[in-house]
Enzyme design. Structure first.
Site, mmCIF file in Angstrom:
data_model
loop_
_atom_site.group_PDB
_atom_site.id
_atom_site.type_symbol
_atom_site.label_atom_id
_atom_site.label_comp_id
_atom_site.label_asym_id
_atom_site.label_seq_id
_atom_site.Cartn_x
_atom_site.Cartn_y
_atom_site.Cartn_z
ATOM 1 N N GLN A 52 29.419 10.637 -24.579
ATOM 2 C CA GLN A 52 28.588 11.122 -23.535
ATOM 3 C C GLN A 52 29.065 10.515 -22.143
ATOM 4 O O GLN A 52 29.207 11.346 -21.247
ATOM 5 C CB GLN A 52 27.222 10.429 -23.505
ATOM 6 C CG GLN A 52 26.339 11.036 -22.614
ATOM 7 C CD GLN A 52 24.901 10.450 -22.547
ATOM 8 O OE1 GLN A 52 24.531 9.354 -23.091
ATOM 9 N NE2 GLN A 52 23.907 10.973 -21.705
ATOM 10 N N TYR A 57 22.603 -4.416 -31.065
ATOM 11 C CA TYR A 57 23.325 -3.761 -29.783
ATOM 12 C C TYR A 57 23.388 -4.968 -28.509
ATOM 13 O O TYR A 57 24.543 -5.093 -27.895
ATOM 14 C CB TYR A 57 22.703 -2.467 -29.482
ATOM 15 C CG TYR A 57 23.435 -1.850 -28.174
ATOM 16 C CD1 TYR A 57 24.608 -1.118 -28.206
ATOM 17 C CD2 TYR A 57 22.649 -1.521 -27.122
ATOM 18 C CE1 TYR A 57 25.427 -0.444 -27.391
ATOM 19 C CE2 TYR A 57 23.177 -0.724 -26.093
ATOM 20 C CZ TYR A 57 24.450 -0.033 -26.334
ATOM 21 O OH TYR A 57 24.737 0.459 -25.204
ATOM 22 N N ILE A 110 21.682 6.728 -19.843
ATOM 23 C CA ILE A 110 22.099 7.541 -18.787
ATOM 24 C C ILE A 110 21.549 9.081 -19.293
ATOM 25 O O ILE A 110 21.709 9.485 -20.491
ATOM 26 C CB ILE A 110 23.890 7.633 -19.028
ATOM 27 C CG1 ILE A 110 24.288 6.349 -18.713
ATOM 28 C CG2 ILE A 110 24.526 8.456 -18.185
ATOM 29 C CD1 ILE A 110 24.069 5.684 -17.427
#
Ligand code: NAD
Length: 316
Positions: free
Chosen positions: A16, A146, A176
């Site tokens: 992305q 994460y 985002i």
């Protein structure tokens, strides 16, 4: 500042952020000076814009060969396993997120690279961090794999800077939002999916509850932030761990209401899944005063301008 000899390798260029960052870096440094790489075959959006090589970020030798052959001076490491995917396979996420970074930091040290970019995330913050205007320096106790891997990564960056002088720079990106390349399995992906469903079906079933506030940013701002951070004079960079970065914070209910201003018949329902717990563990808004002070960061897109631009550009 950029100079004539900057040669850049982007690892994870097909994702992305990678696609748009590659295109922006090619515009700035020249197509021939920016090598894109990924584990997957070349993203069609990059086709014809410059060199592409297959690299597995876990394979240090593969990275090294390109660094030597192309006289690479900067590496942007985007390859990672994101929050939602990571929770399904924690050891896999830890292995990729850590080993890829260690490979890049070691190469930066051995080959005396000028700069390295490592994207961190607002996922470093956990339930014990302040929920509102979360500062850069605060309690950081992430509860997702994460977040744990990103925070450990930040510490490795700081270590390589202090111990070996590697000029590694990092941003804690918020979620985002973009329309070119699809998101790769994060908890904020709903804020991209919602546009496709609004345009296609006039309805969206959100995997987070209506009042889940999360820090977000439009891709244009995220790319500009990255270029500005990497361009800033070395003496301005006071943190080689990672900078908080902020633009907007909103809930599913608020983005739906903004979309309804353009598509009045759009409706939203909520069926929270396992990603709700991930979102609930994060800060809702971020204080990024250090980025603003040290390298002049200023976001441009707010919720209204972002929604307007997305609806104009999303292709279904
Ligand atoms: P993405 O999942 O869309 O893209 C990651 C890319 O890395 C993919 O093209 C994938 O094929 C590649 N990749 C995965 N494993 C690889 C390996 N072993 N070797 C080489 N390539 C590999 O991710 P993104 O959204 O573009 O994120 C880029 C970086 O920014 C990541 O480090 C991510 O953690 C961070 N980040 C993203 C967001 C966001 O909202 N997108 C927010 C915070 C931080």
């Amino acid at each position: 500042m950029s100079n004539d000899t900057d040669t850049i390798l982007i690892i994870g260029a097909g994702g992305q952020i990678g696609v748009e960052l590659t295109l922006a870096l090619r515009k700035k440094y020249g197509n021939e000076n920016v090598i894109a790489s990924d584990l997957r075959e070349e993203n069609p959006l990059l086709a014809g814009t410059g060199a592409f090589v297959l690299i597995d970020a876990l394979n240090k030798q593969q990275i090294e060969e390109v660094v030597k052959k192309e006289s690479i001076t900067q590496i942007y490491l985007l390859a990672a396993v994101l929050s939602a995917v990571g929770e399904k396979n924690p050891l896999f996420a830890w292995n990729i997120n850590m080993q890829a970074l260690l490979n890049v930091l070691e190469i930066a040290r051995e080959y005396k690279l000028d700069k390295v970019f490592f994207p961190s995330s607002i996922a470093v913050f956990g339930p014990t961090s302040p929920k509102q205007n979360c500062p850069q320096h605060t309690i950081i106790e992430p509860t997702t794999i994460y977040g744990i891997s990103k925070y450990a990564g930040e510490s490795w960056c700081e270590y390589y800077f202090q111990k070996y002088g590697v000029d590694v720079r990092s941003i804690r990106y918020p979620g985002i939002i973009s329309y070119k390349s699809a998101p790769g399995g994060g908890t904020t992906d709903y804020a991209v999916e919602i546009f496709y469903e609004a345009l296609k079906n006039k309805s969206y079933n959100c995997f987070l509850s209506e009042d889940t506030y999360l820090p977000m940013m439009y891709m244009e701002d995220a790319i500009r932030a990255t270029l500005e951070l990497m361009d800033a004079p070395k003496e301005n960079i006071k943190s080689h761990r990672s900078y908080n970065l902020a633009a907007i914070s909103f809930s599913p209910k608020e983005i739906a209401a903004e979309i309804q201003k353009h598509i009045p018949e759009f409706s939203i329902t909520y069926t929270p899944d396992f990603r709700q717990a991930i979102a609930d563990s994060w800060a809702q808004s971020i204080d990024d005063k250090e980025a603003r002070q040290d390298w002049g960061w200023k976001h441009e897109y707010d919720l209204a301008t972002m929604v307007e631009d997305m609806l104009k550009n999303v292709k279904i």
